[in-house]
Design a protein around this motif. Structure first.
Motif, PDB file in Angstrom:
ATOM      1  N   VAL A 167       0.887  -1.048  -0.025  1.00  0.00           N
ATOM      2  CA  VAL A 167      -0.206  -0.108  -0.086  1.00  0.00           C
ATOM      3  C   VAL A 167       1.096   1.144  -0.084  1.00  0.00           C
ATOM      4  O   VAL A 167       0.673   2.121  -0.804  1.00  0.00           O
ATOM      5  CB  VAL A 167      -0.967  -0.128   1.363  1.00  0.00           C
ATOM      6  N   ILE A 168       1.948   1.363   0.810  1.00  0.00           N
ATOM      7  CA  ILE A 168       2.671   2.467   1.007  1.00  0.00           C
ATOM      8  C   ILE A 168       3.593   2.418  -0.521  1.00  0.00           C
ATOM      9  O   ILE A 168       3.632   3.626  -1.109  1.00  0.00           O
ATOM     10  CB  ILE A 168       3.906   2.159   1.970  1.00  0.00           C
ATOM     11  N   GLU A 169       4.100   1.473  -0.999  1.00  0.00           N
ATOM     12  CA  GLU A 169       4.543   1.702  -2.526  1.00  0.00           C
ATOM     13  C   GLU A 169       3.745   2.063  -3.472  1.00  0.00           C
ATOM     14  O   GLU A 169       3.936   2.937  -4.278  1.00  0.00           O
ATOM     15  CB  GLU A 169       5.298   0.276  -2.846  1.00  0.00           C
ATOM     16  N   ALA A 170       2.245   1.678  -3.260  1.00  0.00           N
ATOM     17  CA  ALA A 170       1.403   2.244  -4.424  1.00  0.00           C
ATOM     18  C   ALA A 170       0.973   3.815  -4.040  1.00  0.00           C
ATOM     19  O   ALA A 170       1.032   4.320  -5.112  1.00  0.00           O
ATOM     20  CB  ALA A 170      -0.033   1.503  -4.156  1.00  0.00           C
ATOM     21  N   ALA A 171       1.087   4.181  -3.007  1.00  0.00           N
ATOM     22  CA  ALA A 171       0.842   5.640  -2.624  1.00  0.00           C
ATOM     23  C   ALA A 171       2.025   6.452  -3.096  1.00  0.00           C
ATOM     24  O   ALA A 171       1.792   7.436  -3.915  1.00  0.00           O
ATOM     25  CB  ALA A 171       0.751   5.837  -1.245  1.00  0.00           C
TER      26      ALA A 171
ATOM     27  N   ALA B 178      -0.725  12.286  -1.387  1.00  0.00           N
ATOM     28  CA  ALA B 178       0.047  10.821  -1.598  1.00  0.00           C
ATOM     29  C   ALA B 178       1.243  11.466  -0.616  1.00  0.00           C
ATOM     30  O   ALA B 178       1.802  10.504   0.177  1.00  0.00           O
ATOM     31  CB  ALA B 178       0.289  10.509  -2.841  1.00  0.00           C
ATOM     32  N   GLU B 179       1.855  12.424  -0.859  1.00  0.00           N
ATOM     33  CA  GLU B 179       3.369  12.572  -0.453  1.00  0.00           C
ATOM     34  C   GLU B 179       3.170  13.035   1.133  1.00  0.00           C
ATOM     35  O   GLU B 179       3.830  12.670   2.019  1.00  0.00           O
ATOM     36  CB  GLU B 179       3.984  14.108  -1.004  1.00  0.00           C
ATOM     37  N   ARG B 180       2.035  13.753   1.653  1.00  0.00           N
ATOM     38  CA  ARG B 180       1.722  13.847   3.090  1.00  0.00           C
ATOM     39  C   ARG B 180       1.585  12.383   3.655  1.00  0.00           C
ATOM     40  O   ARG B 180       2.097  12.321   4.739  1.00  0.00           O
ATOM     41  CB  ARG B 180       0.433  14.825   3.071  1.00  0.00           C
ATOM     42  N   ARG B 181       0.642  11.611   3.210  1.00  0.00           N
ATOM     43  CA  ARG B 181       0.607  10.283   3.560  1.00  0.00           C
ATOM     44  C   ARG B 181       1.988   9.490   3.889  1.00  0.00           C
ATOM     45  O   ARG B 181       2.168   9.115   4.889  1.00  0.00           O
ATOM     46  CB  ARG B 181      -0.233   9.431   2.870  1.00  0.00           C
ATOM     47  N   LEU B 182       2.931   9.776   2.880  1.00  0.00           N
ATOM     48  CA  LEU B 182       4.299   9.009   2.942  1.00  0.00           C
ATOM     49  C   LEU B 182       4.963   9.551   4.366  1.00  0.00           C
ATOM     50  O   LEU B 182       5.510   9.050   4.946  1.00  0.00           O
ATOM     51  CB  LEU B 182       4.904   9.339   1.587  1.00  0.00           C
TER      52      LEU B 182
ATOM     53  N   PRO C  37      10.041   1.969   7.639  1.00  0.00           N
ATOM     54  CA  PRO C  37      11.037   1.874   6.929  1.00  0.00           C
ATOM     55  C   PRO C  37      10.771   2.083   5.328  1.00  0.00           C
ATOM     56  O   PRO C  37      11.470   2.635   4.431  1.00  0.00           O
ATOM     57  CB  PRO C  37      11.781   0.722   7.072  1.00  0.00           C
ATOM     58  N   VAL C  38       9.743   1.499   5.103  1.00  0.00           N
ATOM     59  CA  VAL C  38       9.308   1.625   3.540  1.00  0.00           C
ATOM     60  C   VAL C  38       8.837   2.936   3.090  1.00  0.00           C
ATOM     61  O   VAL C  38       9.366   3.380   2.112  1.00  0.00           O
ATOM     62  CB  VAL C  38       8.242   0.547   3.351  1.00  0.00           C
ATOM     63  N   ALA C  39       8.089   3.485   3.816  1.00  0.00           N
ATOM     64  CA  ALA C  39       7.684   4.992   3.636  1.00  0.00           C
ATOM     65  C   ALA C  39       8.759   5.806   3.664  1.00  0.00           C
ATOM     66  O   ALA C  39       9.165   6.945   2.955  1.00  0.00           O
ATOM     67  CB  ALA C  39       6.801   5.508   4.743  1.00  0.00           C
TER      68      ALA C  39
END
Length: 144
Positions: free
Chosen positions: A36-40, A52-56, A65-67
């Protein structure tokens, strides 16, 4: 007696609804799966998607770590944010993200004398990258 049953059903329904709302709120605060993080992150694209950048950023601050890695990858294209990208790569790599370790090594390799490497300690960045690779080789890293 019939009135009590109808009221009981109504109260039960309200309680179930409140419980579902609480569960949904708890899920919103949780860090989603790496997929989900990579999709965002893919939604951001070259033109950018502020939401999307704010969510990351939120997930990175929560310790994902993924974000952190995905945000660092986005920051690489902005020279003003390269130092922040290296810090995010370091945090993600230290938490076990092997792809972030590769990004960290790449940044240390690309600028050993000037730019990010020098501002971040030059040889210090190379040493950090070397430490991360050594830990990955000894099996301390988890595939994300």
């Amino acid at each position: 007696m019939e009135l009590f049953n109808k009221s009981g059903v109504l109260v039960s329904s309200v309680l179930v609804l409140v419980g579902a709302l609480i569960a949904c709120q708890a899920q919103e605060d949780a860090i989603p799966s790496p997929t989900v993080i990579e999709a965002a992150a893919m939604q951001i694209g070259p033109s950018g998607q502020p939401a999307a950048e704010r969510r990351l950023q939120e997930w990175a601050e929560q310790g994902s770590p993924v974000a952190q890695r995905e945000l660092a990858l986005r920051y690489l294209s902005n020279p003003a944010k390269r130092r922040e990208a290296m810090e995010l790569f370091e945090r993600a790599a230290s938490a076990g993200d092997a792809q972030a370790a590769v990004g960290l090594v790449g940044m240390a390799h690309d600028s050993p004398v000037s730019g990010v490497g020098a501002s971040h300690g030059g040889s210090g960045a190379a040493l950090a990258a070397g430490r991360v690779i050594k830990e990955a080789a000894t099996g301390n890293y988890i595939a994300h």
